[in-house]
Design an enzyme around this catalytic site. Sequence first.
Site, PDB file in Angstrom:
ATOM      1  N   ARG A 112     -11.106  17.163   0.754  1.00  0.00           N
ATOM      2  CA  ARG A 112     -10.217  16.420  -0.161  1.00  0.00           C
ATOM      3  C   ARG A 112      -9.958  17.289  -1.399  1.00  0.00           C
ATOM      4  O   ARG A 112     -10.897  17.872  -1.947  1.00  0.00           O
ATOM      5  CB  ARG A 112     -10.898  15.111  -0.587  1.00  0.00           C
ATOM      6  CG  ARG A 112      -9.995  14.168  -1.323  1.00  0.00           C
ATOM      7  CD  ARG A 112      -8.951  13.551  -0.435  1.00  0.00           C
ATOM      8  NE  ARG A 112      -9.497  12.540   0.463  1.00  0.00           N
ATOM      9  CZ  ARG A 112      -8.811  11.986   1.458  1.00  0.00           C
ATOM     10  NH1 ARG A 112      -7.542  12.322   1.681  1.00  0.00           N
ATOM     11  NH2 ARG A 112      -9.364  11.080   2.247  1.00  0.00           N
ATOM     12  N   ASN A 172       1.851  13.591   3.864  1.00  0.00           N
ATOM     13  CA  ASN A 172       0.968  12.738   4.684  1.00  0.00           C
ATOM     14  C   ASN A 172       1.426  11.294   4.731  1.00  0.00           C
ATOM     15  O   ASN A 172       1.121  10.577   5.685  1.00  0.00           O
ATOM     16  CB  ASN A 172      -0.469  12.794   4.150  1.00  0.00           C
ATOM     17  CG  ASN A 172      -0.569  12.484   2.672  1.00  0.00           C
ATOM     18  OD1 ASN A 172      -0.056  13.242   1.845  1.00  0.00           O
ATOM     19  ND2 ASN A 172      -1.205  11.392   2.327  1.00  0.00           N
ATOM     20  N   VAL A 175       1.159   3.573   2.337  1.00  0.00           N
ATOM     21  CA  VAL A 175       1.907   3.787   3.575  1.00  0.00           C
ATOM     22  C   VAL A 175       2.964   2.703   3.746  1.00  0.00           C
ATOM     23  O   VAL A 175       4.114   2.984   4.107  1.00  0.00           O
ATOM     24  CB  VAL A 175       0.950   3.820   4.793  1.00  0.00           C
ATOM     25  CG1 VAL A 175       1.731   3.910   6.093  1.00  0.00           C
ATOM     26  CG2 VAL A 175      -0.025   4.985   4.681  1.00  0.00           C
ATOM     27  N   GLN A 211      -6.692  18.002   1.959  1.00  0.00           N
ATOM     28  CA  GLN A 211      -6.021  16.704   2.060  1.00  0.00           C
ATOM     29  C   GLN A 211      -5.855  16.040   0.698  1.00  0.00           C
ATOM     30  O   GLN A 211      -6.803  15.961  -0.093  1.00  0.00           O
ATOM     31  CB  GLN A 211      -6.807  15.789   3.009  1.00  0.00           C
ATOM     32  CG  GLN A 211      -6.807  16.313   4.445  1.00  0.00           C
ATOM     33  CD  GLN A 211      -7.591  15.460   5.427  1.00  0.00           C
ATOM     34  OE1 GLN A 211      -8.382  15.995   6.191  1.00  0.00           O
ATOM     35  NE2 GLN A 211      -7.380  14.168   5.436  1.00  0.00           N
ATOM     36  N   CYS A 226      -3.230  11.239   9.791  1.00  0.00           N
ATOM     37  CA  CYS A 226      -2.186  12.025   9.130  1.00  0.00           C
ATOM     38  C   CYS A 226      -2.354  13.539   9.348  1.00  0.00           C
ATOM     39  O   CYS A 226      -1.381  14.260   9.558  1.00  0.00           O
ATOM     40  CB  CYS A 226      -2.144  11.714   7.643  1.00  0.00           C
ATOM     41  SG  CYS A 226      -3.744  11.408   6.911  1.00  0.00           S
ATOM     42  N   LYS A 243     -12.108  12.664  14.364  1.00  0.00           N
ATOM     43  CA  LYS A 243     -10.817  12.052  14.752  1.00  0.00           C
ATOM     44  C   LYS A 243      -9.801  13.141  15.090  1.00  0.00           C
ATOM     45  O   LYS A 243      -9.109  13.071  16.108  1.00  0.00           O
ATOM     46  CB  LYS A 243     -10.240  11.228  13.581  1.00  0.00           C
ATOM     47  CG  LYS A 243     -10.877   9.878  13.386  1.00  0.00           C
ATOM     48  CD  LYS A 243     -10.090   9.152  12.293  1.00  0.00           C
ATOM     49  CE  LYS A 243     -10.957   8.348  11.388  1.00  0.00           C
ATOM     50  NZ  LYS A 243     -10.266   7.886  10.176  1.00  0.00           N
ATOM     51  N   SER A 262      -1.600 -10.456  -2.933  1.00  0.00           N
ATOM     52  CA  SER A 262      -0.294  -9.891  -3.313  1.00  0.00           C
ATOM     53  C   SER A 262       0.882 -10.845  -3.127  1.00  0.00           C
ATOM     54  O   SER A 262       2.034 -10.434  -3.315  1.00  0.00           O
ATOM     55  CB  SER A 262      -0.021  -8.640  -2.470  1.00  0.00           C
ATOM     56  OG  SER A 262      -1.004  -7.691  -2.694  1.00  0.00           O
ATOM     57  N   HIS A 275      -0.616  17.011   2.672  1.00  0.00           N
ATOM     58  CA  HIS A 275      -1.813  17.610   3.261  1.00  0.00           C
ATOM     59  C   HIS A 275      -1.474  19.042   3.706  1.00  0.00           C
ATOM     60  O   HIS A 275      -0.405  19.283   4.287  1.00  0.00           O
ATOM     61  CB  HIS A 275      -2.256  16.839   4.511  1.00  0.00           C
ATOM     62  CG  HIS A 275      -2.890  15.508   4.240  1.00  0.00           C
ATOM     63  ND1 HIS A 275      -3.090  15.001   2.975  1.00  0.00           N
ATOM     64  CD2 HIS A 275      -3.399  14.588   5.093  1.00  0.00           C
ATOM     65  CE1 HIS A 275      -3.693  13.815   3.064  1.00  0.00           C
ATOM     66  NE2 HIS A 275      -3.872  13.537   4.335  1.00  0.00           N
ATOM     67  N   GLY A 304       0.819  -1.216   0.000  1.00  0.00           N
ATOM     68  CA  GLY A 304       0.000   0.000   0.000  1.00  0.00           C
ATOM     69  C   GLY A 304       0.847   1.257   0.000  1.00  0.00           C
ATOM     70  O   GLY A 304       2.081   1.216   0.054  1.00  0.00           O
ATOM     71  N   GLY A 321      -3.961  10.132   0.872  1.00  0.00           N
ATOM     72  CA  GLY A 321      -4.464   9.836   2.207  1.00  0.00           C
ATOM     73  C   GLY A 321      -5.592   8.819   2.192  1.00  0.00           C
ATOM     74  O   GLY A 321      -5.931   8.253   3.227  1.00  0.00           O
TER      75      GLY A 321
END
Length: 340
Positions: free
Chosen positions: A234, A314, A14, A156, A129, A213, A40, A241, A12, A160
């Site tokens: 977004r 981010n 991150v 953002q 993030c 959050k 994967s 970001h 991914g 993200g």
Amino acid sequence: MSYKVAVVGATGNVGREMLSVLSERQFPANEVVALASTRSVGTEVSFGDATLKVKALDYFDFKGTDIVLMSAGGDVSKVWSPKIAAQGAIVIDNSSQWRMDRDVPLVVPEVNVEALHNIKKGIIANPNCSTTQLVVALKPLHDEATIKRVVVATYQSVSGAGKDAMDELFRQTRAVYVADPIEPEKFTKQIAFNVIPHIADFLDSGYTKEEWKMMVEVQKILDPDIQTTVTCVRVPVFIGHSEAVTVEFEKPITAQRERAILREAPGVLVVDKHEDGGYVTPIECAGEDATYVSRIRKDPTVEHGLSMWVVSDNLRKGAALNAVQIAECLINRKLIKSAA
Ligand SMILES: NC(=O)c1ccc[n+]([C@@H]2O[C@H](COP(=O)([O-])OP(=O)(O)OC[C@H]3O[C@@H](n4cnc5c(N)ncnc54)[C@H](OP(=O)(O)O)[C@@H]3O)[C@@H](O)[C@H]2O)c1
């Protein structure tokens, strides 16, 4: 001492960045394992100059693994983080699953590293993030003049929302140029050449989950007395970001003093010339470690108020870099032993 490290979600956005950061920072690892879903298995991911073959999380035995960097979403973390911790590894999780758990520290090393001394479940949470870059900038200002209230609007990037979201921005941008129909999939409306004031689910309060959050994470990491109101948006940017932030303080603080404090603050770089181009934009922060602060100025509408523009990568400080820094702190503070 060196450690066996597993990266879960290694294919991914991150996870790939985690592998880069581990390699760049020469993390003391004797072995790094890349894990993802069964889809994967066998895929190759880069780790410095080497490549790692991805293995399936479902069939991996974590015995002997010291540190697990998780970035495979909340559902996977909910099931797997406790199981992995029970096998003796420390899990540093990027999802929102454990962030508000009272027994799980939520850590940004520049802000609240001491929270690492109280790891009850073997799990440490990485903040959202947008929260991470915000608290890096707010912490030294709070120490100086005590923050009462923060008003934030985020801008953002699509990274993200994961690799599929980046593909969607690319596809839609291309579709606009060749006059193909635009079909939103990951986002609820067209993201190319547009902005969307909606990230994550809506709550009864009218805020979105992403906004909630940020508000509660700032309180958990920095100070429960800080009131924050956030609008998350977004924007059609691939990485980075940005945040327009206005802070109300209890004590007086000038823009000049804020600039001086932030220049000395860990993890912060101030780029703040009040002239054309004298500020940082997301494209310039991609691939960088710092949280950049620009556009520092007095907010004359409240007694002690300042406004600023905060930008960071981010995928790095917002996720991978922060997680690796947490792992480094565990080692430096002797809070982890190698299983080997
Ligand atoms: N992107 C950011 O800026 C950011 C910042 C902070 C936190 N986070 C959080 O970090 C997590 C990952 O985000 P991302 O942007 O990297 O998402 P992503 O690009 O969509 O990647 C998701 C990763 O999770 C793996 N995965 C999915 N289901 C799995 C399963 N059942 N078992 C094992 N692995 C599974 C995927 O593997 P396959 O390729 O095999 O499907 C992939 O490696 C999310 O919780 C996100 O909220 C992201």
